[in-house]
Design a protein around this motif. Structure first.
Motif, mmCIF file in Angstrom:
data_model
loop_
_atom_site.group_PDB
_atom_site.id
_atom_site.type_symbol
_atom_site.label_atom_id
_atom_site.label_comp_id
_atom_site.label_asym_id
_atom_site.label_seq_id
_atom_site.Cartn_x
_atom_site.Cartn_y
_atom_site.Cartn_z
ATOM 1 N N ALA A 99 0.809 -1.213 0.000
ATOM 2 C CA ALA A 99 0.000 0.000 0.000
ATOM 3 C C ALA A 99 0.847 1.269 0.000
ATOM 4 C CB ALA A 99 -0.912 -0.002 1.220
ATOM 5 N N THR A 100 2.158 1.145 0.218
ATOM 6 C CA THR A 100 2.996 2.331 0.408
ATOM 7 C C THR A 100 3.981 2.586 -0.722
ATOM 8 O OG1 THR A 100 4.653 1.053 1.626
ATOM 9 C CG2 THR A 100 2.852 2.026 2.903
ATOM 10 N N ALA A 101 4.067 1.711 -1.720
ATOM 11 C CA ALA A 101 5.138 1.871 -2.708
ATOM 12 C C ALA A 101 4.735 1.306 -4.064
ATOM 13 C CB ALA A 101 6.395 1.169 -2.214
ATOM 14 N N SER A 102 5.473 1.722 -5.111
ATOM 15 C CA SER A 102 5.294 1.142 -6.439
ATOM 16 C C SER A 102 6.249 -0.040 -6.583
ATOM 17 C CB SER A 102 5.591 2.190 -7.514
ATOM 18 O OG SER A 102 6.925 2.646 -7.419
ATOM 19 N N LEU A 103 5.837 -1.045 -7.334
ATOM 20 C CA LEU A 103 6.610 -2.272 -7.472
ATOM 21 C C LEU A 103 7.258 -2.357 -8.848
ATOM 22 C CD1 LEU A 103 4.100 -4.837 -5.901
ATOM 23 C CD2 LEU A 103 5.871 -3.497 -4.751
ATOM 24 N N GLN A 104 8.473 -2.836 -8.882
ATOM 25 C CA GLN A 104 9.199 -3.013 -10.135
ATOM 26 C C GLN A 104 9.932 -4.348 -10.096
ATOM 27 O OE1 GLN A 104 12.169 -0.005 -10.816
ATOM 28 N NE2 GLN A 104 13.021 -1.024 -12.618
ATOM 29 N N GLN A 105 9.811 -5.129 -11.168
ATOM 30 C CA GLN A 105 10.501 -6.416 -11.218
ATOM 31 C C GLN A 105 11.984 -6.227 -11.484
ATOM 32 O OE1 GLN A 105 8.866 -9.499 -13.639
ATOM 33 N NE2 GLN A 105 6.781 -9.266 -12.837
ATOM 34 N N ALA A 106 12.781 -7.132 -10.938
ATOM 35 C CA ALA A 106 14.231 -7.117 -11.147
ATOM 36 C C ALA A 106 14.747 -8.540 -11.040
ATOM 37 C CB ALA A 106 14.916 -6.221 -10.119
ATOM 38 N N GLN A 107 15.954 -8.752 -11.530
ATOM 39 C CA GLN A 107 16.613 -10.044 -11.383
ATOM 40 C C GLN A 107 17.606 -9.906 -10.240
ATOM 41 O OE1 GLN A 107 15.531 -12.248 -13.667
ATOM 42 N NE2 GLN A 107 16.628 -14.033 -12.965
ATOM 43 N N VAL A 108 17.314 -10.506 -9.104
ATOM 44 C CA VAL A 108 18.123 -10.341 -7.908
ATOM 45 C C VAL A 108 18.571 -11.713 -7.404
ATOM 46 C CG1 VAL A 108 18.120 -9.554 -5.505
ATOM 47 C CG2 VAL A 108 16.990 -8.188 -7.263
ATOM 48 N N ARG B 130 9.771 1.065 -4.658
ATOM 49 C CA ARG B 130 10.334 2.408 -4.723
ATOM 50 C C ARG B 130 9.443 3.414 -4.000
ATOM 51 N NH1 ARG B 130 14.492 3.328 -8.359
ATOM 52 N NH2 ARG B 130 14.994 1.587 -9.755
ATOM 53 N N LEU B 131 10.063 4.330 -3.307
ATOM 54 C CA LEU B 131 9.382 5.471 -2.702
ATOM 55 C C LEU B 131 10.036 6.732 -3.240
ATOM 56 C CD1 LEU B 131 8.990 4.402 1.051
ATOM 57 C CD2 LEU B 131 7.188 4.560 -0.668
ATOM 58 N N ASP B 132 9.231 7.588 -3.867
ATOM 59 C CA ASP B 132 9.758 8.827 -4.464
ATOM 60 C C ASP B 132 10.903 8.529 -5.420
ATOM 61 O OD1 ASP B 132 7.961 10.348 -2.878
ATOM 62 O OD2 ASP B 132 9.383 10.319 -1.202
ATOM 63 N N GLY B 133 10.781 7.431 -6.149
ATOM 64 C CA GLY B 133 11.764 7.066 -7.156
ATOM 65 C C GLY B 133 12.985 6.327 -6.640
ATOM 66 N N GLU B 134 13.174 6.272 -5.327
ATOM 67 C CA GLU B 134 14.333 5.609 -4.734
ATOM 68 C C GLU B 134 13.982 4.199 -4.264
ATOM 69 O OE1 GLU B 134 17.580 6.418 -4.196
ATOM 70 O OE2 GLU B 134 17.352 8.237 -5.407
ATOM 71 N N ARG C 68 23.125 2.006 -6.944
ATOM 72 C CA ARG C 68 24.131 2.397 -7.924
ATOM 73 C C ARG C 68 23.976 1.588 -9.208
ATOM 74 N NH1 ARG C 68 27.517 2.237 -3.431
ATOM 75 N NH2 ARG C 68 28.432 0.261 -4.114
ATOM 76 N N GLU C 69 23.779 0.285 -9.060
ATOM 77 C CA GLU C 69 23.671 -0.598 -10.237
ATOM 78 C C GLU C 69 22.447 -0.265 -11.080
ATOM 79 O OE1 GLU C 69 25.771 -3.447 -11.320
ATOM 80 O OE2 GLU C 69 26.989 -1.985 -10.257
ATOM 81 N N THR C 70 21.309 -0.038 -10.449
ATOM 82 C CA THR C 70 20.097 0.284 -11.209
ATOM 83 C C THR C 70 20.234 1.635 -11.891
ATOM 84 O OG1 THR C 70 19.082 1.148 -9.169
ATOM 85 C CG2 THR C 70 18.530 -1.108 -9.819
ATOM 86 N N THR C 71 20.941 2.575 -11.285
ATOM 87 C CA THR C 71 21.169 3.872 -11.919
ATOM 88 C C THR C 71 22.043 3.722 -13.144
ATOM 89 O OG1 THR C 71 20.982 5.038 -9.794
ATOM 90 C CG2 THR C 71 22.099 6.193 -11.584
ATOM 91 N N LEU C 72 23.093 2.892 -13.042
ATOM 92 C CA LEU C 72 24.004 2.688 -14.170
ATOM 93 C C LEU C 72 23.334 1.977 -15.336
ATOM 94 C CD1 LEU C 72 27.240 1.624 -12.243
ATOM 95 C CD2 LEU C 72 26.876 3.757 -13.473
ATOM 96 N N ARG C 73 22.353 1.113 -15.036
ATOM 97 C CA ARG C 73 21.729 0.301 -16.100
ATOM 98 C C ARG C 73 20.540 0.997 -16.749
ATOM 99 N NH1 ARG C 73 22.044 -6.058 -14.115
ATOM 100 N NH2 ARG C 73 24.143 -5.937 -13.234
ATOM 101 N N ARG C 74 20.153 2.146 -16.255
ATOM 102 C CA ARG C 74 19.023 2.853 -16.866
ATOM 103 C C ARG C 74 19.396 3.372 -18.232
ATOM 104 N NH1 ARG C 74 16.601 6.465 -11.808
ATOM 105 N NH2 ARG C 74 15.631 4.731 -10.702
#
Length: 288
Positions: free
Chosen positions: A229-238, A247-251, A282-288
């Protein structure tokens, strides 16, 4: 220097994975690689017959030293301790055995090994190094390494998840899991969660998280309802498998790794400790 650099770069991925599987921390693994490099550039390469083996030896010894320090820190850790989530490439997921070896579930099993046992298990069972090569890395005789490997293998076999999970086989259940969280469909969540599902939350005393494991489909579904209820969801390979980043406010605020067996979710590993998410950010920022 050029030859030393070429050799180090050629084996860097191997060295990082060894350090990460021994430490459960990408940040500490990077520090170990830095220490390995500093020692490597001081070596007379003309005296080295097997550069890969020598680099593995340096990395293993540095990781063992750091592992013993980390174990002391974990004794005062607030709440459950989870490995630092690692963003992995699709080719890791394609290698089912490698994906399983870096999974949250397996790394937690490796935490129950003594430092030298963990090093021997990783080098032998994951990377299939010869006993002689491992002996040089852990300062033991090959005969002693064989005994340690046997003991560690039996220890892990008694505690590891039931089987290796293919990421492709879990995709349908994972997608359904995300939809159920996003829509607040409690019944679908309950249908997907195994009756004895375990939810582990790691806030490190910095972010709010359950201080003890949450067990059972009903209790876990209740916790998931509050998170979604508090955040947006994004799939990743972890760690080799599908996971959700919240993510909250993009972070990135939370990383939720999922264990799926036979179409049902059996484990949820939820990392909120900001110190453990800095590498992911850092990794997600570099891969955008």
């Amino acid at each position: 220097m050029e030859t030393a650099t070429e050799a180090f770069v050629a084996h860097r991925d191997l060295l990082f994975t060894i350090a990460y599987e021994m430490l459960g921390s990408a940040a500490d693994a990077e520090d170990v690689l830095q220490e390995t490099w500093l020692r490597w550039v001081g070596v007379d390469l003309d005296t080295i017959q097997n550069q890969r083996a020598y680099l593995v030896q340096i990395t293993t010894r540095q990781a063992l030293t750091r592992l013993r320090t980390l174990r002391r820190r974990k004794e005062s850790y607030v709440g459950p301790w989870l490995p630092e989530p690692l963003l992995t490439a699709p080719d890791v997921a394609d290698d089912v055995e490698l994906a399983d070896s870096v999974s949250m579930a397996m790394l937690l099993v490796l935490e129950t090994l003594k430092p030298t046992e963990r090093a021997v298990f990783v080098l032998r069972e994951v990377f299939d190094l010869e006993y002689d090569e491992i002996a040089g890395a852990v300062d033991k005789s090959p005969a002693a390494v064989r005994q340690i490997a046997h003991r560690a293998r039996a220890h892990v076999a008694a505690r590891r998840p039931l089987g290796v999970v293919s990421a492709a086989e879990t995709r349908g259940a994972f997608d359904a899991f995300q939809r159920a969280i996003e829509t607040g469909d409690l019944q679908s969540l309950l249908d997907l969660l195994a009756p004895d599902v375990v939810f582990l939350g790691d806030g490190g005393g910095i972010k709010q998280a359950a201080l003890t494991p949450v067990v059972g489909a009903g209790s876990v579904a209740h916790v998931l309802g509050r998170i979604a209820a508090t955040a947006s969801l994004q799939q990743a390979q972890v760690n080799g498998y599908p996971a959700l980043m919240l993510r909250l406010d993009g972070e990135i605020d939370t990383v939720m790794a999922v264990r799926i067996d036979n179409g049902h979710i059996t484990g949820l590993y939820v990392v909120r400790n900001p110190e453990k998410l800095s590498h992911m950010r850092r990794e997600t920022t570099l891969r955008r």
